[in-house]
Design an enzyme around this catalytic site. Sequence first.
Site, PDB file in Angstrom:
ATOM      1  N   HIS A 124       0.831  -1.293   0.071  1.00  0.00           N
ATOM      2  CA  HIS A 124      -0.079   0.031  -0.131  1.00  0.00           C
ATOM      3  C   HIS A 124       0.910   1.409   0.096  1.00  0.00           C
ATOM      4  O   HIS A 124       2.043   1.175   0.530  1.00  0.00           O
ATOM      5  CB  HIS A 124      -0.907  -0.170   1.385  1.00  0.00           C
ATOM      6  CG  HIS A 124      -2.033   0.970   1.487  1.00  0.00           C
ATOM      7  ND1 HIS A 124      -1.848   2.354   1.949  1.00  0.00           N
ATOM      8  CD2 HIS A 124      -3.288   0.911   1.358  1.00  0.00           C
ATOM      9  CE1 HIS A 124      -2.798   2.909   1.770  1.00  0.00           C
ATOM     10  NE2 HIS A 124      -3.662   2.278   1.384  1.00  0.00           N
TER      11      HIS A 124
ATOM     12  N   ASP B 175       3.181  -4.370   7.698  1.00  0.00           N
ATOM     13  CA  ASP B 175       1.795  -3.727   7.756  1.00  0.00           C
ATOM     14  C   ASP B 175       0.684  -4.628   7.684  1.00  0.00           C
ATOM     15  O   ASP B 175       0.636  -5.347   6.891  1.00  0.00           O
ATOM     16  CB  ASP B 175       1.932  -3.083   6.229  1.00  0.00           C
ATOM     17  CG  ASP B 175       0.704  -2.472   5.910  1.00  0.00           C
ATOM     18  OD1 ASP B 175      -0.409  -2.413   6.685  1.00  0.00           O
ATOM     19  OD2 ASP B 175       0.293  -1.763   4.763  1.00  0.00           O
TER      20      ASP B 175
ATOM     21  N   GLN C 276      -4.583  -5.283   6.898  1.00  0.00           N
ATOM     22  CA  GLN C 276      -5.636  -6.148   6.380  1.00  0.00           C
ATOM     23  C   GLN C 276      -5.449  -7.520   6.936  1.00  0.00           C
ATOM     24  O   GLN C 276      -6.602  -8.293   6.660  1.00  0.00           O
ATOM     25  CB  GLN C 276      -5.079  -6.172   4.770  1.00  0.00           C
ATOM     26  CG  GLN C 276      -5.356  -5.082   4.028  1.00  0.00           C
ATOM     27  CD  GLN C 276      -6.876  -4.542   3.696  1.00  0.00           C
ATOM     28  OE1 GLN C 276      -7.770  -5.469   3.862  1.00  0.00           O
ATOM     29  NE2 GLN C 276      -6.938  -3.376   3.618  1.00  0.00           N
TER      30      GLN C 276
ATOM     31  N   LYS D 223     -10.731  -1.045  10.608  1.00  0.00           N
ATOM     32  CA  LYS D 223     -10.919  -2.334   9.611  1.00  0.00           C
ATOM     33  C   LYS D 223     -11.457  -3.389  10.216  1.00  0.00           C
ATOM     34  O   LYS D 223     -11.675  -4.485   9.654  1.00  0.00           O
ATOM     35  CB  LYS D 223      -9.819  -2.512   8.614  1.00  0.00           C
ATOM     36  CG  LYS D 223      -9.317  -1.416   7.678  1.00  0.00           C
ATOM     37  CD  LYS D 223      -8.292  -1.909   6.782  1.00  0.00           C
ATOM     38  CE  LYS D 223      -7.429  -1.035   6.184  1.00  0.00           C
ATOM     39  NZ  LYS D 223      -8.279  -0.088   5.169  1.00  0.00           N
TER      40      LYS D 223
ATOM     41  N   CYS E 131      -4.900   2.704  -3.644  1.00  0.00           N
ATOM     42  CA  CYS E 131      -3.483   3.074  -3.149  1.00  0.00           C
ATOM     43  C   CYS E 131      -2.187   2.163  -3.153  1.00  0.00           C
ATOM     44  O   CYS E 131      -1.558   1.986  -2.261  1.00  0.00           O
ATOM     45  CB  CYS E 131      -3.843   3.322  -1.542  1.00  0.00           C
ATOM     46  SG  CYS E 131      -5.040   4.711  -1.198  1.00  0.00           S
TER      47      CYS E 131
END
Lengths: 160, 410
Positions: free
Chosen positions: B124, B200, B203, B226, B367
Amino acid sequence: MSSNLEDLYREVILDHYRSPRNRGELEVPPATKTDGFNPLCGDEVTVYLQVDPETDTIVDIKIQGQGCSISQASTSMMSAAVKGQSVDEARKLIRAFKALMSIHEHKLEGESDGSDLASDLEGVRLGDLEALQGVVKFPVRIKCATLSWNTLAQGLDERG
Amino acid sequence: MSSLDVERIRGDFPALQRVVNGRPVVFLDSAASAQKPESVLRAMDDIYRGSYANVHRGVYQMAEEATAAFENGRAKVASFIGAPSRDELIFVRNATEAINLVAYSWGRANLRAGDVVVVSHMEHHANVVPWQMLAAERGIELRWLPVTDDFRLDLTNLEATLDGARLLAITAMSNVLGTINDIRPLADAAHAHDALVLVDACQYVPHLRTDVAAWDADFVAFSAHKMLGPSGIGALWARRELLEAMPPFLGGGEMIRDVRLDGFTTNDLPWKFEAGTPAIVEAVGWGAAIDYLEALGMDAVRDHEERLTRYALDALTDRFPQINIYGPQDVSVRGGAISFLFDDIHAHDISQVLDQHAVCVRAGHHCAKPLMRQLGVPATSRASFYIYNTEAEVDALVVALAEAETFFKV
């Protein structure tokens, strides 16, 4: 298909989308090349402009790039509308098109009383471009419709 | 047969009761941000109505209640990702800010011209641009791990890429492809080259049981919104000795122990990195979101999403032979974000037709423009699933796509 969608995707728009006008490249120089980006969706457009300095007329225009049906159709219509026009006329057309999209430069939102729209549109024949008026009802798509017009304006400005 | 009682779950989400364009909303955009259950909304409302005050300031009862509720939120978040200590859990605005914090504080203290940071093509922008900013400012070198034709991380040249690296910054799950990256072997490889590992996990954390210690990660970034929690709060987890050695990020109240005319000393962890009034109520809401997920059980959450993703991949490829799906077909190595494209129809046009059916999907570059360039597409549509999505909603997506296909047929 709902009437809402048909307001947006008028037949003339789908026609320009399926058979875009003035696709291709021009030799740089003498032509100029300007790239436009829509950071929202990643669409890109390249506008090649050939202006005759004697008559200040856009003698040729070619378009490259990819995008959604609204951006492709608007680009195609733009190229057809400004080809053969003087730079002044093209600038008038840009202002009129942005007014059609409810964009008034140098005005704060909510300040317009509609008279600017009238003055920007005065004496300008939009023709097929009026089919894009339905876009105004879908605010996220306005940037799709104006991408190539902003790129054209930038190209005309950079030409000096 | 789903491992979750999805009908009961759906009843907990007010936003899923909405009707758009005369149809019940089909929300397939949880990878961008998830909807919120009543329990989260109520927990936040209760604090505002009954126990609201600034935290770590007052000695009166309401301030103590607010502080306890806020720190209780931190404890839940830390425990949810297997953090060894809640002191290592720094509240920030979002995962993007967490990564920027590392780039700004650790990066500027430790990276010099020529130092190497390794990222991947499936990152991202949040895990690309902070490092590009450091590259421009400090002259660090960015190296890229590519993506294979079947949408996995290409590890062919991993050792050479890591040679001399100071940091591997990598996503645990791609927001475009859905691909899950196996973090532990990557961390082992990076550590063998004396590089640190930033994950990261934005997600990943909402969908799979997360254990930062089992990953052997050094920094982990993720956010509340999220995973059923509120927007405006995220977290950076990092190993204590790294956080202790790092200079502060933002300066101000809360992050200091003492301020004199000639300088300041910093507060203990985690507050050293939390200048100013934090997202108090959001931390409480995040804690309530974690309670909700833990009551369901993260194994059941994963099982439900795997089944639904399999169902969706099959439904899409059966009905539309010409569809391009950008992501692995094997659901055991992917999450529930499905990016797709039809050859002749732009993602925006697809979304517009889907909106008429009240089907909410994301359209655009997600993104992740470096990845989109690798894939050779300007934009894709993305449907993504969470605990409240059903097979009937996948069917609604297919019906709407069929109409888009008819409408735009060249």
